[in-house]
Each structure stands twice: as C-alpha cells, then as structure tokens.
Design a protein around this motif. Sequence first.
Motif, PDB file in Angstrom:
ATOM      1  N   ALA B  36       0.795  -1.074   0.110  1.00  0.00           N
ATOM      2  CA  ALA B  36       0.034  -0.052   0.020  1.00  0.00           C
ATOM      3  C   ALA B  36       0.947   1.413   0.145  1.00  0.00           C
ATOM      4  CB  ALA B  36      -0.802   0.159   1.214  1.00  0.00           C
ATOM      5  N   VAL B  37       1.957   1.065   0.564  1.00  0.00           N
ATOM      6  CA  VAL B  37       2.921   2.272   0.788  1.00  0.00           C
ATOM      7  C   VAL B  37       3.578   2.674  -0.604  1.00  0.00           C
ATOM      8  CG1 VAL B  37       5.385   3.136   1.751  1.00  0.00           C
ATOM      9  CG2 VAL B  37       3.601   2.150   3.173  1.00  0.00           C
ATOM     10  N   LEU B  38       3.948   1.646  -1.371  1.00  0.00           N
ATOM     11  CA  LEU B  38       4.431   1.900  -2.843  1.00  0.00           C
ATOM     12  C   LEU B  38       3.168   2.529  -3.708  1.00  0.00           C
ATOM     13  CD1 LEU B  38       6.012  -1.758  -3.777  1.00  0.00           C
ATOM     14  CD2 LEU B  38       6.869   0.590  -2.610  1.00  0.00           C
ATOM     15  N   SER B  39       1.937   1.862  -3.571  1.00  0.00           N
ATOM     16  CA  SER B  39       0.867   2.423  -4.187  1.00  0.00           C
ATOM     17  C   SER B  39       0.494   4.068  -3.909  1.00  0.00           C
ATOM     18  CB  SER B  39      -0.528   1.870  -3.996  1.00  0.00           C
ATOM     19  OG  SER B  39      -0.181   0.572  -4.194  1.00  0.00           O
ATOM     20  N   MET B  41       3.035   5.991  -2.817  1.00  0.00           N
ATOM     21  CA  MET B  41       4.050   6.752  -3.215  1.00  0.00           C
ATOM     22  C   MET B  41       3.976   7.061  -4.787  1.00  0.00           C
ATOM     23  SD  MET B  41       7.692   5.960  -1.563  1.00  0.00           S
ATOM     24  CE  MET B  41       7.575   4.494  -2.061  1.00  0.00           C
ATOM     25  N   SER B  42       3.196   6.202  -5.509  1.00  0.00           N
ATOM     26  CA  SER B  42       3.027   6.321  -6.928  1.00  0.00           C
ATOM     27  C   SER B  42       1.970   7.563  -7.057  1.00  0.00           C
ATOM     28  CB  SER B  42       2.689   4.994  -7.613  1.00  0.00           C
ATOM     29  OG  SER B  42       2.265   5.087  -8.750  1.00  0.00           O
ATOM     30  N   ASP B  45       3.262  10.767  -6.612  1.00  0.00           N
ATOM     31  CA  ASP B  45       4.063  11.295  -7.716  1.00  0.00           C
ATOM     32  C   ASP B  45       3.040  11.658  -8.751  1.00  0.00           C
ATOM     33  OD1 ASP B  45       6.795  11.367  -9.005  1.00  0.00           O
ATOM     34  OD2 ASP B  45       5.530   9.901 -10.447  1.00  0.00           O
ATOM     35  N   GLU B  46       1.980  10.844  -8.978  1.00  0.00           N
ATOM     36  CA  GLU B  46       0.989  11.408  -9.937  1.00  0.00           C
ATOM     37  C   GLU B  46       0.487  12.615  -9.627  1.00  0.00           C
ATOM     38  OE1 GLU B  46      -1.431   8.051 -10.561  1.00  0.00           O
ATOM     39  OE2 GLU B  46       0.040   6.781 -11.073  1.00  0.00           O
ATOM     40  N   ASP B  50       6.314  15.656  -3.790  1.00  0.00           N
ATOM     41  CA  ASP B  50       7.527  15.123  -3.883  1.00  0.00           C
ATOM     42  C   ASP B  50       7.439  14.435  -2.409  1.00  0.00           C
ATOM     43  OD1 ASP B  50       9.705  14.338  -5.120  1.00  0.00           O
ATOM     44  OD2 ASP B  50      11.250  15.815  -4.410  1.00  0.00           O
ATOM     45  N   ILE B  51       7.841  13.173  -2.100  1.00  0.00           N
ATOM     46  CA  ILE B  51       7.773  12.626  -0.852  1.00  0.00           C
ATOM     47  C   ILE B  51       8.854  11.584  -0.718  1.00  0.00           C
ATOM     48  CG2 ILE B  51       5.928  10.904  -1.494  1.00  0.00           C
ATOM     49  CD1 ILE B  51       4.991  11.326   1.433  1.00  0.00           C
ATOM     50  N   SER B  52       9.530  11.409   0.096  1.00  0.00           N
ATOM     51  CA  SER B  52      10.443  10.076   0.471  1.00  0.00           C
ATOM     52  C   SER B  52       9.779   9.111   1.293  1.00  0.00           C
ATOM     53  CB  SER B  52      11.718  10.836   1.265  1.00  0.00           C
ATOM     54  OG  SER B  52      11.445  11.117   2.738  1.00  0.00           O
ATOM     55  N   ALA B  53      10.529   7.920   0.839  1.00  0.00           N
ATOM     56  CA  ALA B  53       9.843   6.785   1.787  1.00  0.00           C
ATOM     57  C   ALA B  53       9.613   6.676   3.112  1.00  0.00           C
ATOM     58  CB  ALA B  53      10.620   5.593   1.110  1.00  0.00           C
TER      59      ALA B  53
END
Lengths: 360, 75
Positions: B36-39, B41-42, B45-46, B50-53
């Motif tokens: 869910a964190v990857l989703s 982050m995407s 981005d869309e 800008d965010i860091s992990a």
Amino acid sequence: MAKLSFDDISIKAVVTTAGDKKLKIEDEASKFSYDEKSLKRLKRSMGFESRYVLSDDSVCTSDLCLASAEKIFEGLDIGPESIDALIMVTQTPDYRAPSSAIIMQHRLGLTEDTIAYDINLGCSGFINGLFTAYSMINSGLGRVLLCVGDVASRFAYERDRNLTPLMGDAGSAVLIERGGGSRSYFLLRSDGSGYRHLIIPDGGCRRPFSKESLELRVSQDGSVRRDMDMYMNGAEIFNFTIKVVPTMFDELLEFAGMGKEDMDYFVLHQANRYILRNIAKRLGVSEDRLPMDTVSIYGNQNSASIPGTINAFLSDSYSNSSLRSIFAGFGIGLSWGACIVDTESIFAPGIFHYEKKERE
Amino acid sequence: MKLQEFLEELQDVIDTEMELEPSTPLEDIEEYDSIAVLSLMSFFDELGVDISAGEFEKFERVSDIIERVGDVVDG
C-alpha cells in the motif's frame, strides 16, 4: 552528458542459463513467515510465484555465463580465437580478486590478446556492459563477448522476506560485433546519493567482515538478515524508479528522434511485477510489448534479467525477425540506463538450465 | 479535489473496502502494508507531490496523508 550513439555495431547472439532448481513460493512461505492473506497479496501484486536457483553451492555466475558462451560458439560456429574482449558484469564474482573475466578468458580458451575485466553492477549492468562493448568495438575491436549475471539467491539472506523471494540465479552471454548497419542510442546515469538503499554493508574495505557481520538483524517488518547480506529499502528503490525511468525513456526517444510506436519491444530489468506494471502504465505501453513475467517464473536475475527475458519469452521474435528494441535497467548504485538497438534475426534460443559438466 | 473525492481515491489506492475518514488510524486499515505504501508513493508522484519513503513511517492517521498532499485537497 551520457547520451551517445554508435553506427554499424550490433548484437548477434543472446543466450541465458538459469539455475537448475525451481523453488515455489508456497514451499518457501513459512521461512518468510507470511500468513495466507499477505502471501496472496504478494503473489498478485509483486508476482511472487517461483524462482530458479542453483542447487550446487559451488557453482558460480561465471559457470552459468561460460555455459551460455559455449552455446553461442556452437550455435554460430565461431571459435574462441575470434573474441577480442570479454566483459563480465557481476556482483557475485568467483573471488574478491582477481576479476572473474580473466579466469574465464582461460577457461573459454580465448587468446592472450583478449581484453578481460569485470564491472561491478547489478540491475543496470546489462545496459552499461553493452555500452562498454559497443565503445570497444567503436575503438577498433571486432568482436566482444559480454557476460552478465549473478547468483543473486546467494547474497540475500534466506529469511529476508523483502528480497529473497525475488532472487533468481542466471548468467547470460551476449555477442556483439561490428556490422549490422543501423545506429544505436544509449543514455546512462548514476546517483551515488542513494547507495544505501541497495547494499551489502560488510565485507568491503569500508566495513571489513567481522563477527558482527554474522549477527541476525530483525527489521520492523519481521525481515531477518545479516550485515554481510544484501539489504534493500524497497520503498526508496520504487520511488527512485518511478521518478527516473519514465523520464529516461522520453529523453532517449527524443535523442534518437523516435517515438514509442517505433519500438517493437520494451525489455526492462525485471525487478518485480509491481514496478513493471507501474512503468508500463506510465508509458502507456501494453504487456505484449513490455514483458513482465520473468520474476514470477525465474526470479529477479539482476544484470541477466534483460537477456533472460529475451531468451525465456521472446526467443521466436528475436530469432526470426528484424526488431527495434528499447532496453532499460535501473537499481543498485543507484545507476540507470537505457538503449535503443536494432537486431536482425539473432541467435536467441530459449532459456537453458544449468547442467553440471565433469570438470577436466 | 474535494475531500470526499480524495478519500475515495485513497481507498482505491490502498485497495481496501474500509470507508476512510480523516481520523481513521492507518494501523486500523488491514491493507495498509508495504505494498500500500508503494501504491501511495506512486499516487503522490502522480499528484506532483515529492515525498521520501521514510516519511510514510511517521504517518499515523489518514489526516496526515491529507495534510501532506497540501493544496491537492481543497475542501
């Protein structure tokens, strides 16, 4: 600015040899302590399914690459004396020193006139290796053998639930030579500020191997590894990928004066299905032109993942037609790169699995 | 984007059946895991944010995510 083009140099053969032992995620699930629900989710999103590793711990990447190279010599009926350089791209060399490529020069029966050395790269290694081979031919050599790959299953700790379920073993050999007519385009980049996101911390000069290197470390998410093993911050790597990869495609296509529609295939480093699906969506390219099944069957083959995908899934197309491809690798370093190359019915048989030969 | 619209999109991104409120603790969402964190982050981005992990580890409630996207949610 690392955007370059080459004329009249082309790839003639691509052969990949993967590990001989198939591991299914269901059989490994208990090691990673996944419950049933998260396993299902990981299979669906990440593409966890199976991976091929070497059953024999004494076999190295160089052995896989040598097996691949011998298939090229047989298939194209060329002799070892015709090779001018052997470049080995790996993070799992036979020894810390010397370069595996030099030992391979001897084992393959290449002449003493051969240039041979290793390049330490992973995910972006195929593109950088190909660039090195093209540059050498551009400088006057006739034929370069590029070997790429890793026994990746061995640098990830068996209970690292983020990395290990993805890692497969493979070694490819790729023959590059003068001729072929068309122009190729390369774009290569590096950003060392992210070196901590994919790293084997211990065992180099910065942090020599010690007793502490063997201590088990449990991370927040329940993953277990030691400092002598590869560490990956998956979220940071993913974030980096979605930021740089689509832009890289746009820049390279613009440099080449081409569009996405001019490409027959987009063969990308097979990191995991989730990343590939996300990139494909951003590029607006469908899965039939951007294969993404390699991880699910073979695992992430590191620098061998692009040739591995060609041999495993696109063997017929590459063997029997003229194609324009864009290849792209991205990851450890951080390092990333892409190239546009034309191929004309090359020697690209289906993927092989390692068979141990009696050593003389 | 209106708040309700954003919450529905967030639900879709996290891939959960649970109806989200700004006060919902992230740890109560069963699907809020590393994928869910990857989703997310995407998604960030869309949205051009800008965010860091590392920032995700500090998020506790849905409202933290809303606050971080800033002007994207306007009411």
